[in-house]
Design an enzyme around this catalytic site. Structure first.
Site, PDB file in Angstrom:
ATOM      1  N   LYS A   1       0.961  -1.088   1.845  1.00 30.31           N
ATOM      2  CA  LYS A   1       1.785  -0.712   0.672  1.00 30.31           C
ATOM      3  C   LYS A   1       1.679   0.793   0.409  1.00 30.31           C
ATOM      4  O   LYS A   1       2.342   1.325  -0.473  1.00 30.31           O
ATOM      5  CB  LYS A   1       1.287  -1.451  -0.572  1.00 30.31           C
ATOM      6  CG  LYS A   1       1.675  -2.901  -0.670  1.00 30.31           C
ATOM      7  CD  LYS A   1       1.586  -3.402  -2.112  1.00 30.31           C
ATOM      8  CE  LYS A   1       0.231  -3.854  -2.518  1.00 30.31           C
ATOM      9  NZ  LYS A   1       0.183  -4.538  -3.817  1.00 30.31           N
TER      10      LYS A   1
ATOM     11  N   LYS B   1      -1.007   2.185  -0.783  1.00 31.84           N
ATOM     12  CA  LYS B   1      -1.831   2.361  -1.990  1.00 31.84           C
ATOM     13  C   LYS B   1      -3.293   2.495  -1.574  1.00 31.84           C
ATOM     14  O   LYS B   1      -3.806   1.659  -0.850  1.00 31.84           O
ATOM     15  CB  LYS B   1      -1.702   1.127  -2.910  1.00 31.84           C
ATOM     16  CG  LYS B   1      -0.481   1.121  -3.794  1.00 31.84           C
ATOM     17  CD  LYS B   1      -0.653   0.046  -4.895  1.00 31.84           C
ATOM     18  CE  LYS B   1       0.317   0.318  -6.027  1.00 31.84           C
ATOM     19  NZ  LYS B   1       0.132  -0.579  -7.154  1.00 31.84           N
TER      20      LYS B   1
HETATM   21  N1  C2G Z   1       1.818  -4.231 -14.903  1.00 38.16           N
HETATM   22  C1  C2G Z   1       2.319  -4.288 -16.204  1.00 38.16           C
HETATM   23  N2  C2G Z   1       2.192  -3.207 -17.010  1.00 38.16           N
HETATM   24  C2  C2G Z   1       1.587  -2.076 -16.572  1.00 38.16           C
HETATM   25  C3  C2G Z   1       1.069  -2.018 -15.261  1.00 38.16           C
HETATM   26  C4  C2G Z   1       1.198  -3.122 -14.432  1.00 38.16           C
HETATM   27  O1  C2G Z   1       2.893  -5.317 -16.632  1.00 38.16           O
HETATM   28  N3  C2G Z   1       1.476  -1.007 -17.419  1.00 38.16           N
HETATM   29  C5  C2G Z   1       1.982  -5.422 -14.052  1.00 38.16           C
HETATM   30  C6  C2G Z   1       2.810  -5.145 -12.793  1.00 38.16           C
HETATM   31  O2  C2G Z   1       4.207  -5.218 -13.092  1.00 38.16           O
HETATM   32  C7  C2G Z   1       2.364  -6.287 -11.884  1.00 38.16           C
HETATM   33  C8  C2G Z   1       0.877  -6.484 -12.299  1.00 38.16           C
HETATM   34  O3  C2G Z   1       0.725  -5.846 -13.585  1.00 38.16           O
HETATM   35  O4  C2G Z   1       3.088  -7.477 -12.162  1.00 38.16           O
HETATM   36  C9  C2G Z   1      -0.077  -5.865 -11.300  1.00 38.16           C
HETATM   37  O5  C2G Z   1       0.273  -4.491 -11.172  1.00 38.16           O
HETATM   38  P1  C2G Z   1      -0.202  -3.725  -9.824  1.00 38.16           P
HETATM   39  O6  C2G Z   1      -1.647  -3.975  -9.613  1.00 38.16           O
HETATM   40  O7  C2G Z   1       0.306  -2.324  -9.902  1.00 38.16           O
HETATM   41  O8  C2G Z   1       0.597  -4.554  -8.738  1.00 38.16           O
HETATM   42  P2  C2G Z   1       1.469  -3.956  -7.523  1.00 38.16           P
HETATM   43  O9  C2G Z   1       0.695  -2.904  -6.840  1.00 38.16           O
HETATM   44  O10 C2G Z   1       2.804  -3.676  -8.082  1.00 38.16           O
HETATM   45  O11 C2G Z   1       1.487  -5.194  -6.508  1.00 38.16           O
HETATM   46  O12 C2G Z   1       3.600  -8.354  -3.665  1.00 38.16           O
HETATM   47  C10 C2G Z   1       3.627  -7.722  -4.938  1.00 38.16           C
HETATM   48  C11 C2G Z   1       2.608  -6.611  -5.024  1.00 38.16           C
HETATM   49  O13 C2G Z   1       1.334  -7.059  -4.604  1.00 38.16           O
HETATM   50  C12 C2G Z   1       2.531  -6.097  -6.463  1.00 38.16           C
END
Ligand code: C2G
Length: 129
Positions: free
Chosen positions: A44, A46
């Site tokens: 990803k 990240k």
């Molecule tokens: N999230 C949120 N509000 C934020 C930050 C994050 O609602 N201020 C939500 C994101 O939308 C997601 C969850 O928290 O649903 C986890 O966020 P991340 O760890 O950033 O996930 P991500 O890297 O987007 O991974 O296959 C899908 C991916 O694995 C998603």
């Protein structure tokens, strides 16, 4: 029993993550969270501050979470939905529209993100790379 599934990295766990998991659980009775492995996060693009086994342990300890599984690829969602007999797939709305194809297998719900907080912002505040 209504089963809910969501995916995420959950690095430097913060209240945006907590709000998402709380609201995801409120949609059903049992919440499965797939936490991205370090190897998948490399795909990803990240780089995590916290290793995957620690991120999984923290998510597992959250009272809204019933089960944690690893997320190792983009393509495991249909299998996860079927194997875990999922009724609702949930993501924050930064992903809005991206997973609509899963509506063939279960309900797809995008929840509003929590404003003004993100792992990226926390890293910047802590001057992490
Ligand atoms: N999230 C949120 N509000 C934020 C930050 C994050 O609602 N201020 C939500 C994101 O939308 C997601 C969850 O928290 O649903 C986890 O966020 P991340 O760890 O950033 O996930 P991500 O890297 O987007 O991974 O296959 C899908 C991916 O694995 C998603």
């Amino acid at each position: 029993m209504k089963k809910v599934l969501t995916y995420g990295t959950y690095d430097l766990f913060h209240v945006g993550h907590l709000n998402l998991l709380k609201r995801a659980k409120e949609l059903g009775d049992y919440l499965v969270v797939a936490v991205s492995s370090d190897a998948f996060n490399a795909i990803k693009g990240k780089k995590c501050a916290i290793p995957d086994y620690e991120r999984m342990a923290i998510v597992e300890a959250i009272k809204y979470v019933d089960e944690v599984i690893p997320e190792n690829s983009w393509d495991q969602k249909v299998k996860d939905i079927q194997e875990h007999d999922i009724d609702i797939f949930v993501m924050g709305d930064d992903w809005k529209g991206k997973f609509d194809d899963l509506s063939e297998y279960c309900e797809v719900v995008y929840l509003p993100r929590t404003p003004d907080i993100s792992t990226t912002a926390i890293k910047k505040q802590l001057k992490l790379k």
